[in-house]
Scaffold this active site. Structure first.
Site, PDB file in Angstrom:
ATOM      1  N   ASN A   1      11.417   2.705   2.884  1.00 26.48           N
ATOM      2  CA  ASN A   1      11.771   1.360   2.436  1.00 26.48           C
ATOM      3  C   ASN A   1      10.611   0.624   1.784  1.00 26.48           C
ATOM      4  OD1 ASN A   1      14.613   0.999   3.381  1.00 26.48           O
ATOM      5  ND2 ASN A   1      13.692   1.458   5.363  1.00 26.48           N
ATOM      6  N   ASP A   2       9.388   0.938   2.177  1.00 26.26           N
ATOM      7  CA  ASP A   2       8.225   0.253   1.626  1.00 26.26           C
ATOM      8  C   ASP A   2       8.019   0.625   0.163  1.00 26.26           C
ATOM      9  OD1 ASP A   2       6.463  -1.710   2.333  1.00 26.26           O
ATOM     10  OD2 ASP A   2       4.950  -0.379   3.167  1.00 26.26           O
ATOM     11  N   ASP A   3       7.931   1.925  -0.121  1.00 28.66           N
ATOM     12  CA  ASP A   3       7.772   2.355  -1.513  1.00 28.66           C
ATOM     13  C   ASP A   3       8.950   1.910  -2.362  1.00 28.66           C
ATOM     14  OD1 ASP A   3       5.406   4.370  -2.199  1.00 28.66           O
ATOM     15  OD2 ASP A   3       5.960   4.685  -0.116  1.00 28.66           O
TER      16      ASP A   3
END
Length: 648
Positions: free
Chosen positions: A389-391
């Site tokens: 989810n971060d990338d």
């Protein structure tokens, strides 16, 4: 490089004209530097650094497989030796205290590389290890590798039954109850534990043990009312079980583990495009019958070879992981914050490169979201199985701002990514990195790993903030799912006004992520949570105008927000304060002065410190671009008077 401390008074109001112009020059020089570092294929990437334990693992693996050649051993040993501290130990972070597990593994790796115990640096290391309690006090990971080298007893290690692969997903300790990284290691260790390999090394390490007075040392049994006591007794049962488990049953279990691992090999030969995990899996498959010249292992060993860099002709350093997707997303945002035209060819080229790397196949997340279609991005070049989810959030934030000639293609990719992220929201309203609703406390109680609660992938403030910021930029600030996440963030603010940082050091990072997200989602600058965070950031600013937080703050609450000023951490604080409407505050002015005064002649910043995190208290990392992209973002938003809500 200028290193003079900023002693100017911290009065409010705009910077003097000369200092404003200095900030603008710094932005132009930093943007030019970043553009010059772009790879011809369209991406950005700088080196990702961790401690030397994974270099040691690479040598151990090659020894167990019988493929360790003298050149690799010698060159790997030279790199490990170059990172030794003056007291003889090896730390987890630059300039940090020695770490027993890393030091023991580094010592044994140096012995494999031909270093003698009577050499001065080896003697200092052995003395330091004994002072810390010797090999017996080292973490579990070191003991596992020592057992494989004939230097520790397998009976003194916890049993990891390969049969765990057969537990259904509703079972409390099934493999999907662990984080994605731990899951791959767990399945591999199940196979390794079943075979208990021993490939003796031609030396002993008695010098690393604390001398005994001859009194037998009996293991201390923990009370049955505590988790440690429960698992001690369960381990006794499992150890007895390995003697009576039918060979056919064990063979079926190891076959299932091998099949599960094979299904997750990436096109570059790796598992998760990560060298430590690839090392464990390669060893497991070899023990299960795959020879080093089998295509599966040949591809894995080729990946490990290609993951090595040679800082010098006779020195070999293993790259733990590569970070081109993350680096490219951040670089694009930094350049846009600096004022680069949104249709600049470098940005369009970066968008094309990113679009080609969107995940297009189901991953382990489908264990809990079986009907969720792919759509995320991973960290590396070749990792379609484990997007995060971060990338995904950072890539979408970058793509939304680029003026791409094929807007429909970009819109389709963004739509799929937003849908995937929304599908990955946990039941409590937050987001984790790789998994969804993966927050059980039980896996962290097991003696399989040394990472405690970080054996799982629970929602965190930093990742939830990035997803909220992305959803807001995509026009979904008022969506009920975004509002739930905002409430989740507000509920996780600590008493002092900060937020914990899971993937960056530490509260400065967490607060630097959350404040821009809250503002982007429509939280007023005057909201009590925003004001508390501003007060906290201002209170931990260093006298020189910068910000810094020591890695030890994960273990020592007294060091939260405290440490020498560092470019990336100073930028995180500035990004938060700028988003909160503090552009002309004394704190922001001092922080801007600190950054502009420390820019190097070639337009970047120096930062040897480790400000990234893989596992708090256990595995730190240094992102080569953090020292550059975040200061450029902060200064760019300052000179262009942009906050997160306007920028994104």
């Amino acid at each position: 490089m200028t290193t003079t401390a900023d002693d100017a008074p911290r009065e409010k109001g705009p910077l003097p004209a000369a200092e404003e112009e200095a900030a603008r020059r710094a932005v132009r020089r930093a943007a030019d530097h970043l553009l010059s570092r772009r790879h011809t294929g369209g991406w950005w990437e700088e080196e990702f650094t961790t401690d030397v334990s994974y270099d040691a693992h690479d040598l151990f693996l090659r020894h167990v497989l019988g493929v360790l050649d003298e050149r690799v051993a010698t060159a790997g040993g030279r790199w490990i030796r170059s990172q030794q501290s003056a007291d003889g130990s090896w730390p987890l972070v630059f300039g940090g205290a020695g770490h027993l597990g890393t030091t023991v593994q580094a010592y044994v790796a140096l012995r494999l590389a031909g270093h003698r115990p009577d050499e001065d640096h080896m003697g200092r290391c052995a003395a330091w290890v004994r002072e810390q309690g010797g090999v017996a006090a080292a973490p579990l990971e070191a003991h596992v590798w020592l057992a494989m080298c004939g230097l520790w007893c397998w009976d003194d290690l916890p049993e990891i039954p390969p049969e765990i692969i057969a537990l259904p997903t509703w079972a409390p300790l099934n493999i999907y109850a662990f984080s994605s990284i731990m899951r791959q290691a767990l399945v591999s260790l199940g196979v390794i534990s079943a075979y208990r390999p021993v490939q003796p090394v031609p030396f002993g390490i008695d010098e690393l043990f604390v001398p005994s007075d001859g009194t037998p040392v009996r293991p201390v049994s923990a009370p049955i009312t505590r988790w440690a006591g429960v698992f001690q007794r369960a381990n006794t049962v499992l150890r007895a079980g390995r003697r009576i488990t039918p060979r056919a049953v064990r063979r079926i279990a190891t076959n299932m583990c091998a099949r599960w691992l094979l299904e997750r090999q990436e096109t570059d030969g790796s598992w998760g495009a990560c060298t430590p995990i690839t090392t464990w899996v390669t060893l497991a498959l070899h023990l299960h019958g795959y020879a080093p010249d089998h295509p599966v292992l040949k591809a894995a060993l080729r990946f490990l070879d290609e993951s090595a860099s040679w800082p010098e002709d006779d020195m070999r350093k293993l790259r733990t992981v590569r970070s081109p997707v993350w680096d490219t997303g951040l670089a694009v945002t930094a350049l846009l914050d600096a004022g680069l035209d949104a249709g600049h060819p470098a940005l369009v080229g970066a968008a094309d490169w990113l679009l080609a790397r969107q995940s297009d196949r189901p991953g382990d997340w489908t264990a809990r979201r079986p009907r969720l279609a792919p759509g995320g991005w991973a960290f590396q070049f070749h990792n379609r199985t484990y997007p995060d989810n971060d990338d995904t959030s950072e890539v979408v934030l970058a793509l939304l701002r680029i003026e791409h000639p094929d807007r429909a293609r970009v819109d389709d990719a963004v739509r799929d990514a937003v849908r995937w992220c929304l599908g990955m929201q946990s039941a409590d309203g937050g987001w984790a990195a790789f998994d969804v609703d993966n927050a059980s406390a039980l896996p962290g109680k097991l003696p399989f790993f040394d990472f405690g609660e970080y054996c799982v992938d629970a929602p965190t403030a930093d990742i939830t903030a990035h997803v909220v910021e992305m959803l807001s930029a995509a026009g979904m600030a008022d969506d009920p799912r975004t509002r739930r996440a905002v409430q989740w963030l507000l509920g996780r603010q600590e008493d002092d006004g900060a937020w914990f940082g899971r993937w960056g050091v530490n509260h400065v990072y967490g607060t630097g992520c959350v404040l821009p997200a809250l503002i982007a989602a429509g939280t007023p600058c005057g909201h009590p949570a925003v004001r508390r965070a501003v007060t906290w950031l201002t209170s931990v600013q260093n006298d020189d105008g910068g910000w810094g937080e020591d890695w030890e703050s994960y273990a020592d609450p007294g060091r939260v927000g405290s440490g020498p000023s560092v470019p990336s951490q100073t930028a995180w604080a500035l990004l938060a304060l700028l988003a909160a409407g503090e552009r002309d505050s004394a704190a922001v002015r001092s922080g801007v002065r600190w950054l502009t005064g420390r820019q190097t002649d070639d337009g970047t910043w120096e930062e040897p410190e480790f400000t990234g995190v893989l596992v708090p208290r256990a595995v730190a990392c240094r992102y080569g671009y953090y020292r550059h992209v975040f200061p450029l973002m902060a200064l760019g938003r300052y000179v262009h008077r942009r906050d997160a809500a306007v920028t994104r």
